[in-house]
Motif scaffolding. Sequence first.
Motif, short mmCIF file in Angstrom:
data_model
loop_
_atom_site.label_atom_id
_atom_site.label_comp_id
_atom_site.label_asym_id
_atom_site.label_seq_id
_atom_site.Cartn_x
_atom_site.Cartn_y
_atom_site.Cartn_z
N ASN A 43 30.94 13.80 50.28
CA ASN A 43 29.95 14.26 51.26
C ASN A 43 29.28 13.11 51.99
O ASN A 43 28.22 13.28 52.60
CB ASN A 43 28.88 15.13 50.59
N TYR A 44 29.88 11.91 51.92
CA TYR A 44 29.40 10.79 52.71
C TYR A 44 29.90 10.96 54.15
O TYR A 44 30.98 11.49 54.39
CB TYR A 44 29.89 9.45 52.16
N LYS A 45 29.12 10.44 55.11
CA LYS A 45 29.47 10.56 56.52
C LYS A 45 30.25 9.35 57.04
O LYS A 45 30.33 9.12 58.24
CB LYS A 45 28.20 10.70 57.36
N THR A 46 30.84 8.62 56.15
CA THR A 46 31.58 7.42 56.54
C THR A 46 32.77 7.78 57.42
O THR A 46 33.49 8.74 57.13
CB THR A 46 32.06 6.66 55.30
N LYS A 47 32.97 6.98 58.48
CA LYS A 47 34.10 7.18 59.36
C LYS A 47 35.32 6.43 58.80
O LYS A 47 35.23 5.25 58.47
CB LYS A 47 33.80 6.64 60.76
N VAL A 48 36.43 7.15 58.67
CA VAL A 48 37.68 6.55 58.21
C VAL A 48 38.54 6.27 59.43
O VAL A 48 38.81 7.17 60.23
CB VAL A 48 38.42 7.47 57.23
N VAL A 49 38.96 5.02 59.56
CA VAL A 49 39.78 4.59 60.69
C VAL A 49 41.02 3.93 60.13
O VAL A 49 40.95 3.16 59.16
CB VAL A 49 39.02 3.62 61.61
N VAL A 50 42.17 4.25 60.71
CA VAL A 50 43.46 3.71 60.27
C VAL A 50 44.02 2.85 61.39
O VAL A 50 44.03 3.26 62.57
CB VAL A 50 44.45 4.84 59.91
N ILE A 51 44.46 1.64 61.02
CA ILE A 51 45.13 0.75 61.98
C ILE A 51 46.57 0.58 61.49
O ILE A 51 46.81 0.10 60.37
CB ILE A 51 44.43 -0.60 62.08
N LEU A 52 47.49 0.97 62.29
CA LEU A 52 48.91 0.82 62.01
C LEU A 52 49.40 -0.43 62.71
O LEU A 52 49.31 -0.55 63.92
CB LEU A 52 49.70 2.04 62.50
#
Length: 1460
Positions: free
Chosen positions: A200-209
């Motif tokens: 329930n954390y609002k952390t943004k997950v970003v993926v770099i390929l």
Amino acid sequence: MEAFPEDYIAHNLPLILLSGIGHGEQAASSDSTERSRNLLQEGGFRIRTDVPPLTDSASEDLLQTFLRFDSTNRISERKDVSVKDKPGAFNIKRVGRAYALPPRKASPPPHAPRLGPLSDGGSPPPPLALHSTISPLTPSSPLYPDGIFTSLWITKHQSRLPAVFITFFTLTADPNTSSLRDNQIKTEIANIRGVFYSTNYKTKVVVILIGEADTDSPLDLEERLSSIRKATGFDSRHLVFYQPESSRDAVIEFVKSFLASLQPFCVEYYRDLSKHTRRKRNRTTIPPPTIPPTLGTSQTLPSQAWNVRYEFKLGVFAEFRQEMDAACRNYESAYEGLFSHEIFETISSWSPRFNEARLLADAIAIRILRCLLWTAQPTSAARFWIKHRHRVRSLVDRRGKGSGNYGWEAWEAIWCKSFAQILAMTRNLEISPSGSVESQQVNAQFSPPEKSIPIGERIAPWELLHHGGYWWNRAWKHVRKRRALASQMPEEDRTSPGQSPASAIANRSHLYETYLALEPHLEYPIDNKNGYDYSLEVLNIIRSSIHSFSKRHQERFVEQLRLEEAKECLREERWDDALLIMRSVWPCLSWRRAGWWNMVVEAAWILRKAAKQTADADSLLRLEWESRNSVFPIHPELKHNFHSCLDDLDPPASKPSVVIISEDTLSPVWASLHFATAEGNVGESLKTQLVLVSTARRPSGPIHLSEVKIVFEGGLRPVRVLSDDSETQTQASTTVVADIRLSESSSLVANSAVQSPTSGLASLFGMANITIQPGERKVFNIVCVPREAGDVKVSSINLLCETSAFSLTYVINQQITSDARWWSVQDTRPFSRQLRRETDASTVRILPKPPKLCIEMPNLRRAYYMNEKISLAVLIRNEEEETADVSITARLLSPSRNEAVISWQGESESGSSGAVLNEKDASSRHIVSLPRHSIGLIPSADSRGLTLNMMHTLNAMQHQLELAATYHLVDDPEAPLTRTLTVDLPISRPFEANYELMPRLDSAPWPSFFDPGSIGKGLSQRFLLISKIASFVIEPVIVDTAVLRLQEILGNAICNIDDEKSVTANQSSGHAHEADGIIAPEGLRESNFELVVQENALGDPHSVALNLDLVIRWRRSPEDDLVTTPLEVPRYVIPMSEPRVLLSKRSETTKKQSGLVHLQYTIENPSMHYLTFNLTMESSDEFAFSGPKATIFSLVPISRRTLDYRILAYHGTKWVRATSYFSQQRPLSINFRQSDISIHYICADPYLYAMDKLQDTKVPFVSGEKTGLIDLSQPSLFISAASIAFNPIFWNVVARQEYHNHVLTKIFRSPYYGCYALAVTIFGLGVFRDHLYNEALSKQPIYPPIHQPYIAYGLLAAGNLLVLSSMWVLGVTGTYLGDYFGILMDEKVGGFPFNVTGAPMYWGSTCSFLGVALLRGRVAGLLLTAEVFVMYLIALKYEDPFTENIYAQKDKREKSKKRA
């Protein structure tokens, strides 16, 4: 700020974690204790990925670029500073593939009631309220149950819980495994996203390929990316593809743009956390703890403390968002709540919670200071620093252990250091030393108050924010007080707890403050070992303060701190360090220049102590020399005799040799040298005085000088005064006056070739007793003989003190001449007088020996002229008493180069005699110099004569001749003398001339197409050039001849020039004419030359240009040489193919009639066109004529025709005006306008000529009518202009008087009669104005280009149409201002001509004026028309608004009548 927990005071930045890239692991947390790790990790959510981390070179490069933008340890910047090249401030950390997020809730206690058996009623116990692991409501939290705050909460958000979680994967380029790898990436992304979703954390997950080298084509790549995004639910902002770049700049640009795109995510993340905290703060009740504390032994946190927690959290989240204004408000609210009575007043001073609250207060205060500096409020920051210090001191004195112990001084030092470190970490303040030197000197010490402070509010000096050096300077003083208070503790309090009874330990805990300080036994142990290192702390703080002050060039503060640093080193017996510090400060002490002798003395004793302990002979010798000065008090360690000051030291390996500069140190002996006079002469005695003054204190021993060296700048030789102790002092006075004889050499000095540094002259030597007793003055008279001229100045005086133990040289470079005195002896007693001189007494000007050689130029004339050969007689007379060997040089200074040539009589010109040409002096004048000319020996009272020739003076200008005779007497060849004579030689222009080229009738027959033999020759035209030569020579001159020369002819023609004819000389004002070609000053000579210009080819349409000059040959007297002066003649352009009308006249006298004039018109057509001419002769009442009154004739190409008229004047009139009109048209649509030729003639003159211009080309007409632009000498012009201005002014003034006062209505008893009278007056004035206008034009010259009859007729017709039609429409009263009489029209006139212009009367009249001007071809008419236009325009500016107001009042009256 190292005394505080790092997370408590660190600047908060959005946390970004980089997962799965790079080698090894990097700690993402700053906490180190096992308990902290347990609280923030145990029970948390674990993220784990099976894909190995990316470790290739491209990934490492990308990782380092990301870490490059980590702003954790960077200096903070104010918000008003725009940093365009940075994407934002982030806290970027690298983690591995496995990472544990902090738990949201703490685990239930192992013995919680909820886990126990059922209650007696059989119902289960109430559920446990679980809270955060670091909440005061959780039993396992360090804050349970009544703790306010812990730095672990900040550690959680700053180091453990990211705002953005970035994970890296490789997008393989292998087509065989790409599908499998893509599916694996999808699975790993889904797992990571699922973990964050479950927390329930609002952390943004970003993926770099990260792509590989051989990535698929763009279409395939986009398809694979779309597939991954679709499977994971990520858009293009959350799943980014990166293709490794070879360029470093490209990688930086990618990372910069990527981080910039994350900034809104981070701000929104911390804004959500702020909203959650704000909701919790707004609750009305305190949440229940997981397990209530035991009754009677503990208490829960009060509501005010919860508000402090929430306000502090809101401030931290605002700081994460970089909203420093909001953060400052939340921090200030938390600060005020913390110091309320509900918190600090309820905490016992012995409780650990008291120090925890103080730590929180200090952390909040530090954050408030940082926010105030960030938002450019320096004065508010300084005031808050003082406020917090006073508030904490009051709290400690009331509730704590008082401020009289070492613990309080420890906090004071830490508080000062913290503020200094905050200032050092804050950029862009006005006290920052990063600006220019000028801004540092003005604004570097303190920052001016912010604009929010009201103007006029009194601000104390300590409330202005000073730079960090001041706060460091406060800090080390508190450290010294801390040491002093710690050293005063009794020994029983400094004993280790293991060796002290429990009662002593309890008593000790109530006496000494240990907040941010050590326990007494650790602070200052009994054995003085392993305690707090006060000296190291003091030295470090002092050096930090020195660094800050030196950046801002505050030299006196730096010197004071250096002195304190040396004292601290001496206290620790660090002698070498103290000596090094003092040696760097001592030579350039500003206290010495300012006269602060107490501080100088203190520094001297510190230096002496360090130098003696280190056996530094050089430093000790310098100090002993200066400490002998009277400003230093007596010190018991100083020896009486200066020469034995090094006896206590071990003999050094080499003899010490010291050179001391007077600007750096004081001295027990001072020397000066004065000249008796301000000027002297070469070869004559020059009196000087060397004064040695003792400034040593009493009692002390004498100073034995071994030598005094005096060095001069200029032509005086150096002087060396050697010690001669054999001389005895005969005077008992403290002032001794003695003489010194100088000689060429001294046997006492082995090397006597000491030379002056400026002139290379050998030294002179003298002997004297130069031993100085304390309070003694010795004056030595020295006589020098200068051998060179120039300024002489005392360069330096060196005092040498040479012993077997050392060698010391004191160099005096600057003389003190403010009270220069000259000493002498009278009645065996010395006395002095002040040298009152405008210049420095240590300088003298050596003048050359006065020359007695005279240079004269007896026959110099007042003026010379161009091209005249000038012979200048030079007489040299020797008035010396001896024979002189003389040589002379000559220089000619001219404004420009190659303007004249000079040479001595009998020698070649300067151009070939070795003269130096094309030099320049300081004023950029060009110089021609003759080499030195030897005259030889001239006996006394004899003279020699020379002649200097000056030639080729081509231009008029001012020359200057310098003659310099250099000589020496036969008996004194080493003393050259120079006599100079300077004279001005003005070269003037002897003549000026003006020219007039007149056409003449060529009597030679023209070629004819009917005569084949004459066609080969071109046409010839004859002209007469009239030159009037004016003489500007100041004396009568003889003009031999005047010749007109053809320099160049441009065009296919030849030109023949006849000799001078009709030579006349006119009388000038005040100068009578003399015969034989003599022209008096300002006289005139008229010369006529006839020119015949003939084309080389018949019918050549091109014009011919003639470049001529007039050569005048003249002389001053018959015996003088002939002078040739050329005068420029303007270029004349001859239009060979243009038609000409030539008029000639002759007088005829018959027996029956006298005064008959014969006029002959010759019309020439040299063009290849057929021309038709109309000739009309106007009749006149002044004469009768015979000949055609009007005729039309045609001219074929290359032909001419003659028309004859005879004119007989009536009544013997001397002047008549005959007006003829020619109109001529050309074929090929080349039109010419009519020309009005007015002929004025004098019966005695054979020819009169005039010139006129046609439309398309120039045609010379022959006439006597005056042509030109305007004749301002005619008074009729100004009378006409006055009448034009008078009329509109008159009728406006009269009409307004009628409107306001009804003047005319009262006179004529009726408004209509008054209006008619005004109409007659205005009409009459208009007729009179027109008459004056025509009279003015008749007396003005004609300017043919503006003679436009057709345009004039059109303007006259249009003007009259406008005037007459407007009068018809308006009638008499409407035309002549009936409105002002109350005679109003029923409605506004809108038909013609008022639909064309609003003022047809005025503009029609203007058109009429312009038409007359063009019809008569007068420029004056155009000027008067412009005046008419301007006057009418001004009249309309007044009339139109006035008339509109009249009719507006009429409408208003009519409306009032209708309403009535």
